[in-house]
Design a protein around this motif. Structure first.
Motif, mmCIF file in Angstrom:
data_model
loop_
_atom_site.group_PDB
_atom_site.id
_atom_site.type_symbol
_atom_site.label_atom_id
_atom_site.label_comp_id
_atom_site.label_asym_id
_atom_site.label_seq_id
_atom_site.Cartn_x
_atom_site.Cartn_y
_atom_site.Cartn_z
ATOM 1 N N GLU A 152 0.824 -1.207 0.000
ATOM 2 C CA GLU A 152 0.000 0.000 0.000
ATOM 3 C C GLU A 152 0.860 1.260 0.000
ATOM 4 O O GLU A 152 0.559 2.239 -0.692
ATOM 5 C CB GLU A 152 -0.933 -0.011 1.216
ATOM 6 N N ASP A 158 -5.401 0.127 -1.815
ATOM 7 C CA ASP A 158 -6.229 0.073 -0.613
ATOM 8 C C ASP A 158 -6.113 -1.326 -0.013
ATOM 9 O O ASP A 158 -5.392 -2.185 -0.530
ATOM 10 C CB ASP A 158 -7.673 0.459 -0.910
ATOM 11 N N TRP A 482 -17.724 0.174 -2.229
ATOM 12 C CA TRP A 482 -16.512 0.767 -1.650
ATOM 13 C C TRP A 482 -16.189 2.086 -2.349
ATOM 14 O O TRP A 482 -15.928 3.110 -1.700
ATOM 15 C CB TRP A 482 -15.363 -0.229 -1.795
ATOM 16 N N GLU A 486 -16.244 5.907 -0.718
ATOM 17 C CA GLU A 486 -15.102 6.823 -0.769
ATOM 18 C C GLU A 486 -15.474 8.112 -1.485
ATOM 19 O O GLU A 486 -15.038 9.210 -1.077
ATOM 20 C CB GLU A 486 -13.921 6.144 -1.454
ATOM 21 N N ARG A 516 -10.084 4.650 9.506
ATOM 22 C CA ARG A 516 -8.772 5.289 9.589
ATOM 23 C C ARG A 516 -8.185 5.223 10.996
ATOM 24 O O ARG A 516 -6.982 5.269 11.160
ATOM 25 C CB ARG A 516 -8.875 6.765 9.153
#
Length: 610
Positions: A152, A158, A482, A486, A516
């Motif tokens: 990553e 991701d 997903w 985002e 996060r």
């Protein structure tokens, strides 16, 4: 020049004086290709052991490996010659990976699937905690987590993309290790050596129903750290066969065991016991120095003690329960036992037939034969003692079975290339009785292993077909959803407050991948969230949920069977007038409508609630 001589003497410290050291050949280039991966894995072990920041750990790992490679190259232990021989090996590698993707990469699921387990999301949470805050988490089994983190960091992936890349790197690296073995064994052979990589390709394709089914199931049930343990194990095996220096071989054994300890500990006892046996064999070959021989015997005894300790630690975990699909245990033991006997007798059998394959083949066969024998023995002993066939015992076969299959393919392909060359040149026929014995053991082993993994075949066939309807497979992530989440967070300038979904592996993985902050108790946070519908609401946060009637019915079924509050939380969120929803078709089944809703709290409220 004097320094180089001293270093050369150090490298040959455990070798008999005046021993001719064969020069490495084309396999050196493939060994060098493993070094960057080794640096990534070593960085995780260094962070776990020394509590260093992960970036500093990678720098230290790179410096150590650069010095080792320079030392080995300067002294001739790594020297690329006959490099055109690498080209067929690379073609074989490409062909194997094409077969891997054809069998395992189902576009409908974007390459990763689930059979219902939530471990994948747990590993995302464990990885984030290890990198950011807790170097000692998860018993420090963190090599897979480190590898995905660097993917990553270097390539902007991701969590789903890094896990996918790391999973498909496993068969790539295993094949690379097998090619190192084949090129090492056949380096000093004549023209027949060119056939060995292609024979290996045929062997891998013949064994693919077993190898690919094992890889499939372990990925689909979320056992990423366990299956990734094959990487340090096979690297150590390949380097043990490759290096002609006894000192480097022993260093490769110890490094592989150390990395396996920081990858997954289930088969650590097997690896330590195997290393003890191999070091003892190496000690018997040191005839010029009693002190060096004694030191190796002490090392072997220490490894044997460590193996006993690892098995003692494992014994307390054997009653742990888990919902797994088990292979047929006695077929697994019989298959491993047959291939172990094959590999252990093969060096003697080839000498008797006038087809000696050399020291490197004997080392590779001995390593895999001893590991497979002890792996099968542990399983057989547990079954005979009536140990409950639960979570860890069910998974125990993986490393032994795969290593045996890989080693069998390598050694037999080198042997067959030699046999075919003799037949074509009419230089005398090898003893057919010996070949029949080896073929018989191979057939018994493969037949039993194929039968042992039969419980994996239904879901594997469904994955390979790549078409709905799905009976066994569910998505690990909704990649379309997903992207929409985002996009919503970017548009609102908001943080992620959580996602509610009836699919347990999908909900756990997507929450872990989109979150996060570090989760408290990573191994438990996902399941608590799934049971209770836990989300974070507040200024600057968006909460998401799936809202078709099908989703609510599935949540109602779960609530009836398991309790929990997720149905009530989802219904309450869906009743809010400010919700916004998007509708689209599921990528894994175009006939399946999806409805993803969200509510976002405005950032302005932060002033009222400091």
């Amino acid at each position: 020049m004097m320094l180089r001589e001293r270093l050369s003497r150090t490298l040959g410290l455990l070798d008999a004086p005046d021993t001719r050291t064969p020069e490495p050949g084309a396999a050196s280039l493939l060994v060098l290709a493993l070094v960057p991966v080794l640096a990534l894995l070593l960085s995780g072990a260094i962070r776990a052991a020394l509590r260093l920041d992960i970036t500093w750990a990678l720098g230290l790992a790179a410096a150590l490996l650069a010095g080792t490679v320079a030392f080995a190259g300067w002294n001739g232990a790594l020297r690329v010659r006959s490099w055109p021989r690498v080209l067929p090996a690379l073609l074989v590698l490409g062909a194997v990976m094409a077969a891997v993707f054809r069998a395992l990469y189902t576009p409908a699921f974007d390459g990763l699937v689930s059979v219902g387990g939530g471990d994948a999301g747990n590993h995302v949470a464990l990885r984030d905690s290890f990198i950011q805050a807790t170097p000692h988490i998860y018993e420090q089994f963190i090599s897979f987590h480190t590898f995905t983190y660097w993917l990553e960091a270097f390539f902007g992936l991701d969590a789903f993309e890094s896990f996918r890349a790391a999973f498909y790197a496993i068969p790539l690296l295993l094949t690379l290790c097998m090619l190192v073995g084949v090129l090492t064994i056949t380096e000093d052979q004549g023209p027949e050596r060119h056939a060995a990589p292609w024979l290996l390709l045929g062997g891998i394709l013949a064994m693919s129903p077993m190898l690919f089914a094992i890889l499939h199931y372990n990925q689909a049930d979320g056992f990423y750290a366990h299956v990734f343990g094959l990487v340090p194990l096979l690297m150590g095996w390949a380097c043990f066969g490759f290096f002609s220096s006894r000192l480097l071989r022993i260093a490769a054994l110890l490094l592989a065991v150390g990395l396996l300890r920081y990858t997954y500990g289930l088969n650590l006892g097997d690896a330590l016991f195997t290393s003890a046996v191999l070091v003892a064999v190496e000690a018997a070959g040191v005839v010029h120095s009693k002190r060096a021989r004694l030191a190796l015997w002490v090392l072997a005894a220490g490894l044997l003690f460590a193996a006993a300790f690892a098995w003692w630690k494992l014994s307390s975990l054997l009653p742990v329960k888990g919902d797994l699909v088990p292979p047929f245990p006695f077929k697994m033991v019989r298959g491993e036992a047959a291939l172990s006997v094959l590999l252990l007798v093969l060096p003697l059998a080839t000498r008797w037939m006038g087809l000696p394959l050399g020291d490197s083949a004997a080392r590779l066969a001995r390593y895999a034969g001893v590991f497979g024998a002890i792996n099968a023995s542990v399983q057989f002993l547990c079954l005979q003692l009536g140990t409950p066939r639960e979570y860890y015992l069910i998974k125990y076969h993986l490393h032994g079975a795969v290593l045996l299959l890989c080693a069998t393919g390598v050694v037999l392909s080198a042997l067959l290339s030699h046999v075919l060359a003799r037949w074509l040149r009419r230089q005398g026929k090898p003893a057919h009785a010996g070949l029949l014995l080896l073929a018989g053991l191979t057939g018994i082993g493969l037949f039993n292993l194929q039968g042992a993994v039969k419980p994996y075949q239904d879901s594997f066939k469904e994955r390979r077909s790549g078409q709905a309807p799905w009976t066994y497979l569910v998505p690990l992530a909704d990649r379309e959803g997903w992207k929409r989440i985002e996009a919503t967070l970017a548009r609102e300038g908001a943080g992620f407050g959580g996602l509610l979904a009836p699919n347990w592996p999908l909900m756990n993985f997507m929450n872990a991948g989109l979150r996060r902050e570090i989760a408290d108790e990573p191994l438990l946070a996902g399941w608590r969230q799934y049971q209770q519908g836990l989300v974070r609401e507040g200024p600057g946060l968006c909460v998401f949920w799936y809202a078709t009637e099908r989703d609510f019915q599935e949540l109602a079924t779960f609530a009836k069977d398991n309790g929990g509050a997720m149905l009530d939380v989802s219904r309450a969120l869906d009743s809010r007038p400010q919700k916004q929803c998007e509708e689209y078709s599921a990528r894994w089944d175009a006939r399946l409508p999806m409805r993803l809703c969200h509510v976002c709290a405005p950032k302005q409220a932060q002033a009222a609630h400091p």
